[in-house]
Write an enzyme that holds these catalytic residues in place. Sequence first.
Site, PDB file in Angstrom:
ATOM      1  N   ARG A 165     -10.039  36.724  27.987  1.00  0.00           N
ATOM      2  CA  ARG A 165      -9.710  38.143  27.852  1.00  0.00           C
ATOM      3  C   ARG A 165     -10.708  38.963  28.643  1.00  0.00           C
ATOM      4  NH1 ARG A 165      -8.612  38.384  21.303  1.00  0.00           N
ATOM      5  NH2 ARG A 165      -7.026  36.739  21.308  1.00  0.00           N
TER       6      ARG A 165
ATOM      7  N   ASP B 157      -6.927  28.312  16.298  1.00  0.00           N
ATOM      8  CA  ASP B 157      -5.703  29.063  16.094  1.00  0.00           C
ATOM      9  C   ASP B 157      -4.662  28.248  15.339  1.00  0.00           C
ATOM     10  OD1 ASP B 157      -4.215  31.303  16.367  1.00  0.00           O
ATOM     11  OD2 ASP B 157      -3.970  31.164  18.546  1.00  0.00           O
TER      12      ASP B 157
ATOM     13  N   HIS C 167       0.004  34.285  11.786  1.00  0.00           N
ATOM     14  CA  HIS C 167      -0.977  33.874  12.791  1.00  0.00           C
ATOM     15  C   HIS C 167      -2.322  33.842  12.073  1.00  0.00           C
ATOM     16  CE1 HIS C 167      -3.101  34.522  16.800  1.00  0.00           C
ATOM     17  NE2 HIS C 167      -4.039  34.710  15.906  1.00  0.00           N
TER      18      HIS C 167
ATOM     19  N   CYS D  37      -0.155  32.390  21.030  1.00  0.00           N
ATOM     20  CA  CYS D  37       1.082  32.515  20.260  1.00  0.00           C
ATOM     21  C   CYS D  37       2.359  32.180  21.039  1.00  0.00           C
ATOM     22  CB  CYS D  37       1.248  33.910  19.656  1.00  0.00           C
ATOM     23  SG  CYS D  37      -0.221  34.875  19.525  1.00  0.00           S
TER      24      CYS D  37
ATOM     25  N   HIS E 216      -0.295  28.805  13.887  1.00  0.00           N
ATOM     26  CA  HIS E 216       0.833  29.661  13.531  1.00  0.00           C
ATOM     27  C   HIS E 216       1.658  28.943  12.480  1.00  0.00           C
ATOM     28  CE1 HIS E 216      -0.525  31.197  17.396  1.00  0.00           C
ATOM     29  NE2 HIS E 216      -0.129  32.373  16.932  1.00  0.00           N
TER      30      HIS E 216
ATOM     31  N   GLN F  32     -10.195  29.767  20.351  1.00  0.00           N
ATOM     32  CA  GLN F  32      -9.834  30.153  18.983  1.00  0.00           C
ATOM     33  C   GLN F  32      -9.418  28.921  18.209  1.00  0.00           C
ATOM     34  OE1 GLN F  32      -6.653  32.990  20.100  1.00  0.00           O
ATOM     35  NE2 GLN F  32      -7.835  34.478  18.928  1.00  0.00           N
TER      36      GLN F  32
ATOM     37  N   LYS G  38      -2.538  42.419   7.715  1.00  0.00           N
ATOM     38  CA  LYS G  38      -3.443  41.285   7.870  1.00  0.00           C
ATOM     39  C   LYS G  38      -4.584  41.346   6.867  1.00  0.00           C
ATOM     40  CE  LYS G  38      -6.500  43.535  11.187  1.00  0.00           C
ATOM     41  NZ  LYS G  38      -7.299  43.413  12.391  1.00  0.00           N
TER      42      LYS G  38
END
Length: 611
Positions: A338, A358, A486, A309, A360, A356, A440
């Site tokens: 992570r 991902d 996100h 992000c 945004h 990911q 979410k």
Amino acid sequence: MQRALSKNLTNNRHGGRMSNKKEDYKSSQLYRIRHSTAHVMAEAVLEMFPDGQVAIGPAIDDGFYYDFDLPRSLTPDDLETIENRMKELIKAKSDFVCEEVSAEDAKDLFKDQVYKLELIEGLESGNLDDDGNPTDEKAPITIYRSGKFVDLCRGPHVENTSQINGQAIKLLNVAGAYWRGDEHRPMLQRIYGTAWESKDELKDHLWKLEEARKRDHRKVGKELDLFSSNDEVGQGLILWHPNGGMIRHQIERYWDDQHIANGYDLIYTPHMGKASLWETSGHLGFYKENMYSPIQIEDQEYYIKPMNCPFHLHVYKSQLRSYRDLPLRFAEKGTVYRYERSGVLHGLMRVRGFTQDDAHHFCRPDQMPDEIDFTLNFSIDMLRAFGFNEFQAYLSTKPEKSVGDEKMWRDAEAALEDTLIRMGIPYEVDAGGGAFYGPKIDLKIKDALGREWQLSTIQFDFNLPERFDLSYIGEDGKEHRPYMVHRALLGSMERFFGVLIEHYAGAFPVWLSPKQVMLIPIADRHNSYAHEVAAKLKKAGLRVSVDDSSDRMNAKIRNAQKQKYPYMLVIGDREMEEGQVALRRRSGENPGAMSVDAFLALALDEIAQKI
RNA sequence: GCCGGCGUAGCUCAAUGGUAGAGCAACCGCCUUGUAAGUGGUAGGUUAUGGGUUCGAUUCCCAUCGUCGGCUCCA
């Protein structure tokens, strides 16, 4: 509409299309059977260990468990002994008798049971139920007796052990479990078991477990040479082998195409960033325990990214944005790292380094409902392309501690729920279960065995736009704060791959298959024709191998079957003379001889249809 | 991280205090095959790693690493 929905959320009234499978299950006879079987098991365990301490033993999906504190570790042999004893206890036809008792009586009754005493105190003070979960109501204290066993329990139970089918129960495994799931509290031994109404249902369930074991992605991954991990590389770090790499390439190619066609911009961002970036984003405040130690570079600290992000926000900030530019959708297959505790790692499903899918989205408040609609639709379309057709959504709403004003939360929650209703996706509300930065939707898919996997997540973020001071220039010429969403659709490439492997048991649809066609010449004299055909098919874009080994045809077929080639093309004298190939499918179906062109057309069509 | 189990050839597994074995795969032959294993041979192991006990350890003990079933957490 939105107001009504918001009210729904506030009151936590689960109406409409919201599913209530959980409530149905809890009031079912099967639930009682399982819960009661847990008691019978506890009775058998206490007979074996008279000084044993019992903790809690609820019914769960597909079965039950009970936690014990025992003088020694249980072995698989113990499980067999316990199970046999349970069957005898069931035959004794004991009644389950419920009594309401005072806290004092309960404490006296369970004076040697430290865990029960703790539960009674929780019940007495009125903020914990008999499973130790928080509750608002002060429930009466009830006990259930069956045989020689007495348990602090809210019930419900079957009336008599004769309602439990001794032929339909089985103890499965022993595992460690912390008292109340708290790692600072004692480690107990948990016995898992399963119970059904009939022997056949038990058999079905055990078959399903066996089938799940057979298609375990770790096993299939080895058999089909898809991926591995390695001691020297490190735990939770995946090596994608050529076969796995080809599948990933196909997934990513489709993913890229779809994103570009649907208004996304593809971006690429680095694997690390300076400490100050993660301070601005807040990750060093609330996510540090999942991040790896910093790297020192010329007196500056850098962190490997656990999320993408902050980088995406900086791409947004790289220029002045107009309300006309929105919505903006930045997508990246971003690889993050992570820290996960060693005990939680699991094949591809839970790893330390993963990519990911991902993105945004940045939009104006008025665009937000459409943006959610789009995102959920896009997500479902994407998952369908990979053969998933059943979905279950989980909507998580505002927790007590949160950022962003009330109205933003209400609007966002309403937009999310509104979309779920419009799309007819069954969902459950997890009231107060959202992250502090926004509500979410998590989407779970059901795989071929009916198991649920969480893949997609669509999250509002009221926090980062604030922290990075994002803005756009509105129609009024003034600065406004954009909404940010996100989202990840497949979740991560690693987990998605794991789910795909298990869903298809390694027999991937042709378009994803790392190997698509195996040519099987019957004798050496057919080899050169086989290579000719292979060259032609390769030129048309198929992934083709030729088995020109000295194996017999039967062995070649067997090997190709085991490697899950969707198409096997047998070539002998007849085919060679006629310029044909004899098709055998992975399914065992045998359409027989056809021209090379006919096969090519058939294969390309099936690839295009993604079957 | 914690509790418990496991770690032997590329893979699947034997052997249990007396210096490790099979099948498959690999490699070299023979066979030239019509829809899920033709056949003979060869090679392959510091028994995860490090320490300890013992005359002797793959076997018993300890530690480390990895892995499996869970707890907790999550993409």
